[in-house]
Design a protein around this motif. Sequence first.
Motif, PDB file in Angstrom:
ATOM      1  N   GLY A 205       0.809  -1.200   0.000  1.00 50.62           N
ATOM      2  CA  GLY A 205       0.000   0.000   0.000  1.00 50.62           C
ATOM      3  C   GLY A 205       0.848   1.258   0.000  1.00 50.62           C
ATOM      4  N   THR A 206       0.184   2.404   0.078  1.00 48.89           N
ATOM      5  CA  THR A 206       0.870   3.692   0.012  1.00 48.89           C
ATOM      6  C   THR A 206       0.363   4.630   1.103  1.00 48.89           C
ATOM      7  OG1 THR A 206       1.102   3.495  -2.393  1.00 48.89           O
ATOM      8  CG2 THR A 206       1.379   5.684  -1.451  1.00 48.89           C
ATOM      9  N   LEU A 207       1.309   5.269   1.773  1.00 52.31           N
ATOM     10  CA  LEU A 207       1.025   6.328   2.740  1.00 52.31           C
ATOM     11  C   LEU A 207       1.744   7.586   2.284  1.00 52.31           C
ATOM     12  CD1 LEU A 207       0.188   7.630   5.464  1.00 52.31           C
ATOM     13  CD2 LEU A 207       2.220   6.559   6.472  1.00 52.31           C
ATOM     14  N   ALA A 208       0.998   8.678   2.109  1.00 52.48           N
ATOM     15  CA  ALA A 208       1.587   9.956   1.722  1.00 52.48           C
ATOM     16  C   ALA A 208       1.330  10.980   2.820  1.00 52.48           C
ATOM     17  CB  ALA A 208       1.005  10.450   0.399  1.00 52.48           C
ATOM     18  N   VAL A 209       2.375  11.692   3.208  1.00 53.35           N
ATOM     19  CA  VAL A 209       2.261  12.742   4.226  1.00 53.35           C
ATOM     20  C   VAL A 209       2.787  14.038   3.633  1.00 53.35           C
ATOM     21  CG1 VAL A 209       2.885  13.469   6.551  1.00 53.35           C
ATOM     22  CG2 VAL A 209       2.590  11.030   6.060  1.00 53.35           C
ATOM     23  N   GLU A 210       1.915  15.045   3.558  1.00 48.31           N
ATOM     24  CA  GLU A 210       2.326  16.320   2.967  1.00 48.31           C
ATOM     25  C   GLU A 210       3.073  17.207   3.960  1.00 48.31           C
ATOM     26  OE1 GLU A 210      -0.146  17.857  -0.591  1.00 48.31           O
ATOM     27  OE2 GLU A 210      -1.575  17.527   1.048  1.00 48.31           O
ATOM     28  N   GLY A 211       2.820  17.023   5.235  1.00 50.00           N
ATOM     29  CA  GLY A 211       3.493  17.827   6.240  1.00 50.00           C
ATOM     30  C   GLY A 211       4.753  17.148   6.757  1.00 50.00           C
ATOM     31  N   LYS A 212       5.057  17.389   8.008  1.00 55.23           N
ATOM     32  CA  LYS A 212       6.274  16.865   8.631  1.00 55.23           C
ATOM     33  C   LYS A 212       5.978  15.569   9.380  1.00 55.23           C
ATOM     34  CE  LYS A 212       9.708  18.077  12.170  1.00 55.23           C
ATOM     35  NZ  LYS A 212      10.107  19.079  13.196  1.00 55.23           N
ATOM     36  N   VAL A 213       6.912  14.610   9.307  1.00 55.84           N
ATOM     37  CA  VAL A 213       6.862  13.417  10.141  1.00 55.84           C
ATOM     38  C   VAL A 213       7.955  13.578  11.194  1.00 55.84           C
ATOM     39  CG1 VAL A 213       7.074  10.914  10.255  1.00 55.84           C
ATOM     40  CG2 VAL A 213       6.012  11.978   8.255  1.00 55.84           C
ATOM     41  N   GLU A 214       7.575  13.669  12.450  1.00 54.92           N
ATOM     42  CA  GLU A 214       8.551  13.960  13.493  1.00 54.92           C
ATOM     43  C   GLU A 214       9.584  12.856  13.666  1.00 54.92           C
ATOM     44  OE1 GLU A 214       6.906  15.184  17.208  1.00 54.92           O
ATOM     45  OE2 GLU A 214       5.486  16.597  16.289  1.00 54.92           O
ATOM     46  N   GLN A 215       9.143  11.610  13.508  1.00 52.59           N
ATOM     47  CA  GLN A 215      10.078  10.497  13.668  1.00 52.59           C
ATOM     48  C   GLN A 215       9.738   9.408  12.662  1.00 52.59           C
ATOM     49  OE1 GLN A 215      10.472   8.985  17.686  1.00 52.59           O
ATOM     50  NE2 GLN A 215      11.371   7.069  16.995  1.00 52.59           N
ATOM     51  N   ILE A 216      10.555   9.255  11.619  1.00 46.04           N
ATOM     52  CA  ILE A 216      10.327   8.246  10.589  1.00 46.04           C
ATOM     53  C   ILE A 216      10.835   6.899  11.079  1.00 46.04           C
ATOM     54  CG2 ILE A 216      10.882   7.554   8.219  1.00 46.04           C
ATOM     55  CD1 ILE A 216      11.214  10.528   7.570  1.00 46.04           C
ATOM     56  N   SER A 217      10.095   5.853  10.824  1.00 41.79           N
ATOM     57  CA  SER A 217      10.522   4.513  11.212  1.00 41.79           C
ATOM     58  C   SER A 217      11.840   4.167  10.524  1.00 41.79           C
ATOM     59  CB  SER A 217       9.452   3.479  10.841  1.00 41.79           C
ATOM     60  OG  SER A 217       8.253   3.734  11.534  1.00 41.79           O
ATOM     61  N   PRO A 218      12.751   3.494  11.220  1.00 38.46           N
ATOM     62  CA  PRO A 218      14.084   3.244  10.665  1.00 38.46           C
ATOM     63  C   PRO A 218      14.125   2.230   9.526  1.00 38.46           C
ATOM     64  CG  PRO A 218      13.840   2.144  12.786  1.00 38.46           C
ATOM     65  CD  PRO A 218      12.628   3.002  12.605  1.00 38.46           C
ATOM     66  N   GLY A 219      13.046   1.484   9.309  1.00 42.41           N
ATOM     67  CA  GLY A 219      13.069   0.429   8.300  1.00 42.41           C
ATOM     68  C   GLY A 219      12.661   0.865   6.904  1.00 42.41           C
ATOM     69  N   PHE A 220      12.821   2.145   6.571  1.00 47.49           N
ATOM     70  CA  PHE A 220      12.461   2.641   5.233  1.00 47.49           C
ATOM     71  C   PHE A 220      13.711   3.102   4.490  1.00 47.49           C
ATOM     72  CE2 PHE A 220       8.367   2.627   7.200  1.00 47.49           C
ATOM     73  CZ  PHE A 220       7.476   2.403   6.158  1.00 47.49           C
ATOM     74  N   LEU A 221      13.787   2.741   3.212  1.00 49.23           N
ATOM     75  CA  LEU A 221      14.933   3.080   2.383  1.00 49.23           C
ATOM     76  C   LEU A 221      14.498   3.950   1.211  1.00 49.23           C
ATOM     77  CD1 LEU A 221      16.718  -0.402   2.198  1.00 49.23           C
ATOM     78  CD2 LEU A 221      17.205   1.505   3.757  1.00 49.23           C
ATOM     79  N   PRO A 222      15.346   4.901   0.775  1.00 45.18           N
ATOM     80  CA  PRO A 222      15.005   5.783  -0.346  1.00 45.18           C
ATOM     81  C   PRO A 222      14.759   5.001  -1.635  1.00 45.18           C
ATOM     82  CG  PRO A 222      16.908   6.620   0.855  1.00 45.18           C
ATOM     83  CD  PRO A 222      16.650   5.234   1.374  1.00 45.18           C
ATOM     84  N   ALA A 223      13.767   5.451  -2.408  1.00 43.11           N
ATOM     85  CA  ALA A 223      13.444   4.785  -3.674  1.00 43.11           C
ATOM     86  C   ALA A 223      13.140   5.795  -4.770  1.00 43.11           C
ATOM     87  CB  ALA A 223      12.259   3.846  -3.479  1.00 43.11           C
ATOM     88  N   GLY A 224      13.698   7.032  -4.653  1.00 43.02           N
ATOM     89  CA  GLY A 224      13.532   8.022  -5.713  1.00 43.02           C
ATOM     90  C   GLY A 224      12.612   9.152  -5.325  1.00 43.02           C
ATOM     91  N   GLN A 225      12.363  10.022  -6.301  1.00 42.97           N
ATOM     92  CA  GLN A 225      11.479  11.177  -6.107  1.00 42.97           C
ATOM     93  C   GLN A 225      10.372  11.159  -7.145  1.00 42.97           C
ATOM     94  OE1 GLN A 225      15.028  11.832  -6.131  1.00 42.97           O
ATOM     95  NE2 GLN A 225      14.982  11.702  -3.886  1.00 42.97           N
ATOM     96  N   GLU A 226       9.264  11.813  -6.812  1.00 48.54           N
ATOM     97  CA  GLU A 226       8.143  11.945  -7.735  1.00 48.54           C
ATOM     98  C   GLU A 226       7.614  13.371  -7.701  1.00 48.54           C
ATOM     99  OE1 GLU A 226       5.063   9.044  -7.687  1.00 48.54           O
ATOM    100  OE2 GLU A 226       6.403   7.438  -7.001  1.00 48.54           O
ATOM    101  N   GLU A 227       7.210  13.861  -8.858  1.00 49.20           N
ATOM    102  CA  GLU A 227       6.637  15.197  -8.978  1.00 49.20           C
ATOM    103  C   GLU A 227       5.134  15.085  -9.163  1.00 49.20           C
ATOM    104  OE1 GLU A 227       7.509  19.290  -8.839  1.00 49.20           O
ATOM    105  OE2 GLU A 227       9.021  17.700  -8.978  1.00 49.20           O
TER     106      GLU A 227
END
Length: 262
Positions: A205-227
Amino acid sequence: MEATLTPRGRIGIMVEAEVISPDVFQGLGIGEIEELEVWQGPEKHPLAEFFDVEVRAEGSGETRIVIEGDVSRVKRIGQSMKSGSIEVHGSAGMHTGTGMSGGEITVEGDVGSWAGMEMSGGLLTVLGDAGDHVGSAYRGSWQGMTNGRIVIDGNAKSQLGGGITGGEIIVGGDVENFCAIRQSGGTIVVRGSAVRGAGAEMSGGTLAVEGKVEQISPGFLPAGQEENPKLADVELIGRFERLTGDYAAFKNPKGSLLLKEV
C-alpha cells in the motif's frame, strides 16, 4: 423513506445503537422504529426513550436517516450498513460506520474512536476531527479496512488505518502516532503532519504525508522522487521523496511512504 431522529436530552451512560441503520429502518413504520431496542449499560431500552422519531415516505426506495443534534455518546451508528445514507448534524460516538459495506455516512461534527473499523465499502465523511483507530482492525485482528473510502476534514488521532488492506483514507489535517501501522494495501493521504511510527510494519500500500513526520521509522529506504504524484483520485502537488519499507519487519516489503520535500 426518510427518518429523522432528534435527541431528547443529554445522554449520560453511553448508548449502543447499532439499530440506527438504513438496513434496519427499511420498511418500518414510526412505531416499529420507536420500539427498536438499544443498550445502555446492562439494560435494554426502546429507541424512543432517547430520540423523537419522525418518518416521511419518499419516492425512491433508499432509506435516509437524519440525526438532528449531538450524538457523541451514541455508539455504533451505521454499524454493518449496506445501503442508504445517514446524516449526523452534530458529532457522533465510537464505532460509527464499523463494518459498513455500502451506503454513505456524513458526520458534520467530530467522530469517536474506531470509526469505519474493518469497513469493506461505502463512504464515511467526517467534517470535524476523529479519534483513534479510524479504519483499523479491531484488537486481536490483523485485517482492517478492505475497501471503501473515509474522508476526514480535520485531524485524527493514533493508529489511523491500522492493518488496512484496501480502500482509501484521506485526512485533511494532522495525525498522531503509528498512522498506517501494519498497512498491506490501500491508500492513506495525510494533508498535515504525523508524529512518530508512520508506516511501521508496513508491507504494502501507500502512505503519503504532505506535512512533517517527526520520527520516521528506521526500516524505510530511499526509492527516488516523484513530482505531483496521483494516488487513486487524489492529486498531490509538489515534489515527494518515495521510501520503501518496512524492512525492519519484512525482508521484501512493498510499502511506499511518500514524504513531501520542503
